[in-house]
Design an enzyme around this catalytic site. Structure first.
Site, PDB file in Angstrom:
ATOM      1  N   ASP A  31      37.530  22.270 -37.407  1.00 44.82           N
ATOM      2  CA  ASP A  31      38.597  23.277 -37.428  1.00 44.82           C
ATOM      3  C   ASP A  31      39.098  23.473 -35.998  1.00 44.82           C
ATOM      4  O   ASP A  31      38.292  23.580 -35.056  1.00 44.82           O
ATOM      5  CB  ASP A  31      38.063  24.603 -37.994  1.00 44.82           C
ATOM      6  CG  ASP A  31      39.174  25.562 -38.353  1.00 44.82           C
ATOM      7  OD1 ASP A  31      39.314  25.900 -39.540  1.00 44.82           O
ATOM      8  OD2 ASP A  31      39.918  25.990 -37.442  1.00 44.82           O
ATOM      9  N   HIS A 101      40.668  23.213 -49.398  1.00 43.97           N
ATOM     10  CA  HIS A 101      39.652  22.914 -48.381  1.00 43.97           C
ATOM     11  C   HIS A 101      38.510  23.913 -48.454  1.00 43.97           C
ATOM     12  O   HIS A 101      38.699  25.085 -48.769  1.00 43.97           O
ATOM     13  CB  HIS A 101      40.246  22.886 -46.968  1.00 43.97           C
ATOM     14  CG  HIS A 101      40.998  24.130 -46.593  1.00 43.97           C
ATOM     15  ND1 HIS A 101      42.289  24.361 -46.990  1.00 43.97           N
ATOM     16  CD2 HIS A 101      40.638  25.214 -45.865  1.00 43.97           C
ATOM     17  CE1 HIS A 101      42.698  25.525 -46.516  1.00 43.97           C
ATOM     18  NE2 HIS A 101      41.711  26.076 -45.835  1.00 43.97           N
ATOM     19  N   HIS A 103      35.598  25.551 -46.111  1.00 40.79           N
ATOM     20  CA  HIS A 103      35.116  25.765 -44.746  1.00 40.79           C
ATOM     21  C   HIS A 103      33.594  25.620 -44.741  1.00 40.79           C
ATOM     22  O   HIS A 103      32.916  26.174 -45.617  1.00 40.79           O
ATOM     23  CB  HIS A 103      35.442  27.180 -44.267  1.00 40.79           C
ATOM     24  CG  HIS A 103      36.900  27.486 -44.121  1.00 40.79           C
ATOM     25  ND1 HIS A 103      37.517  27.574 -42.889  1.00 40.79           N
ATOM     26  CD2 HIS A 103      37.867  27.731 -45.043  1.00 40.79           C
ATOM     27  CE1 HIS A 103      38.807  27.873 -43.061  1.00 40.79           C
ATOM     28  NE2 HIS A 103      39.041  27.975 -44.367  1.00 40.79           N
TER      29      HIS A 103
HETATM   30  P1  5GP Z   1      42.685  28.714 -44.457  1.00 41.50           P
HETATM   31  O1  5GP Z   1      42.990  30.057 -43.852  1.00 41.50           O
HETATM   32  O2  5GP Z   1      43.923  28.051 -45.044  1.00 41.50           O
HETATM   33  O3  5GP Z   1      41.532  28.751 -45.408  1.00 41.50           O
HETATM   34  O4  5GP Z   1      42.180  27.815 -43.262  1.00 41.50           O
HETATM   35  C1  5GP Z   1      42.975  26.905 -42.574  1.00 41.50           C
HETATM   36  C2  5GP Z   1      42.195  26.488 -41.355  1.00 41.50           C
HETATM   37  O5  5GP Z   1      42.888  25.393 -40.782  1.00 41.50           O
HETATM   38  C3  5GP Z   1      42.072  27.561 -40.277  1.00 41.50           C
HETATM   39  O6  5GP Z   1      40.710  27.874 -40.037  1.00 41.50           O
HETATM   40  C4  5GP Z   1      42.750  26.934 -39.052  1.00 41.50           C
HETATM   41  O7  5GP Z   1      42.066  27.217 -37.852  1.00 41.50           O
HETATM   42  C5  5GP Z   1      42.729  25.453 -39.384  1.00 41.50           C
HETATM   43  N1  5GP Z   1      43.824  24.693 -38.803  1.00 41.50           N
HETATM   44  C6  5GP Z   1      45.122  25.065 -38.722  1.00 41.50           C
HETATM   45  N2  5GP Z   1      45.868  24.106 -38.149  1.00 41.50           N
HETATM   46  C7  5GP Z   1      45.003  23.088 -37.857  1.00 41.50           C
HETATM   47  C8  5GP Z   1      45.180  21.804 -37.245  1.00 41.50           C
HETATM   48  O8  5GP Z   1      46.275  21.380 -36.865  1.00 41.50           O
HETATM   49  N3  5GP Z   1      44.062  21.036 -37.103  1.00 41.50           N
HETATM   50  C9  5GP Z   1      42.821  21.467 -37.520  1.00 41.50           C
HETATM   51  N4  5GP Z   1      41.799  20.627 -37.320  1.00 41.50           N
HETATM   52  N5  5GP Z   1      42.626  22.662 -38.098  1.00 41.50           N
HETATM   53  C10 5GP Z   1      43.709  23.467 -38.265  1.00 41.50           C
END
Ligand code: 5GP
Ligand code: ZN
Length: 112
Positions: A31, A101, A103
């Site tokens: 992340d 996804h 985590h």
């Molecule tokens: P969500 O809130 O959708 O469950 O989590 C999305 C995750 O994607 C977040 O923890 C954020 O830090 C991560 N993220 C956002 N943009 C990028 C990126 O460009 N590359 C990577 N590796 N992670 C990302």
């Protein structure tokens, strides 16, 4: 590959990422804004926007997100101490990237 999906672009190699695990069905990468010393996102190779968009055909695939988490945790030495997994569904659930996804976070002790 769904256009305008960041994680599909990562899968295609069009956006760089630090991949820690890859198999026929899923990949996992670090992340970019880690919330724990070790924080990776495990995603299916198939584009599915949210858990709400999974069907009966995806039951095995969603299970594979968890089996990958278990394998990565063991490989990285976190199996014994423990680790946390989290999945956000939809805007109200805190989801910002609409490609399914899981985590996986480890390397610290989490409070309840
Ligand atoms: P969500 O809130 O959708 O469950 O989590 C999305 C995750 O994607 C977040 O923890 C954020 O830090 C991560 N993220 C956002 N943009 C990028 C990126 O460009 N590359 C990577 N590796 N992670 C990302
Ligand atoms: Zn996607």
């Amino acid at each position: 590959m769904t256009e305008d999906c960041l994680f599909c672009k990562i899968l295609a190699g069009d956006v760089p990422s630090d991949v820690v695990y890859s198999d026929e069905f899923v990949i996992a990468f670090k992340d970019i804004y880690p919330k724990a010393p070790f924080h990776v996102l495990i995603i299916p190779r198939k584009h599915i926007a949210t858990l709400n968009d999974t069907g009966d055909d995806d039951i095995e695939l969603t299970g594979r997100l968890f089996s990958a988490a278990k394998a990565i945790a063991a490989e990285q030495g976190f199996a014994e101490d423990g680790y946390r997994m989290m999945m956000n569904c939809g805007e109200g659930g805190g989801q910002i990237i609409f490609h399914l996804h899981l985590h996986l976070m480890a390397g610290k002790t989490f409070n309840a």
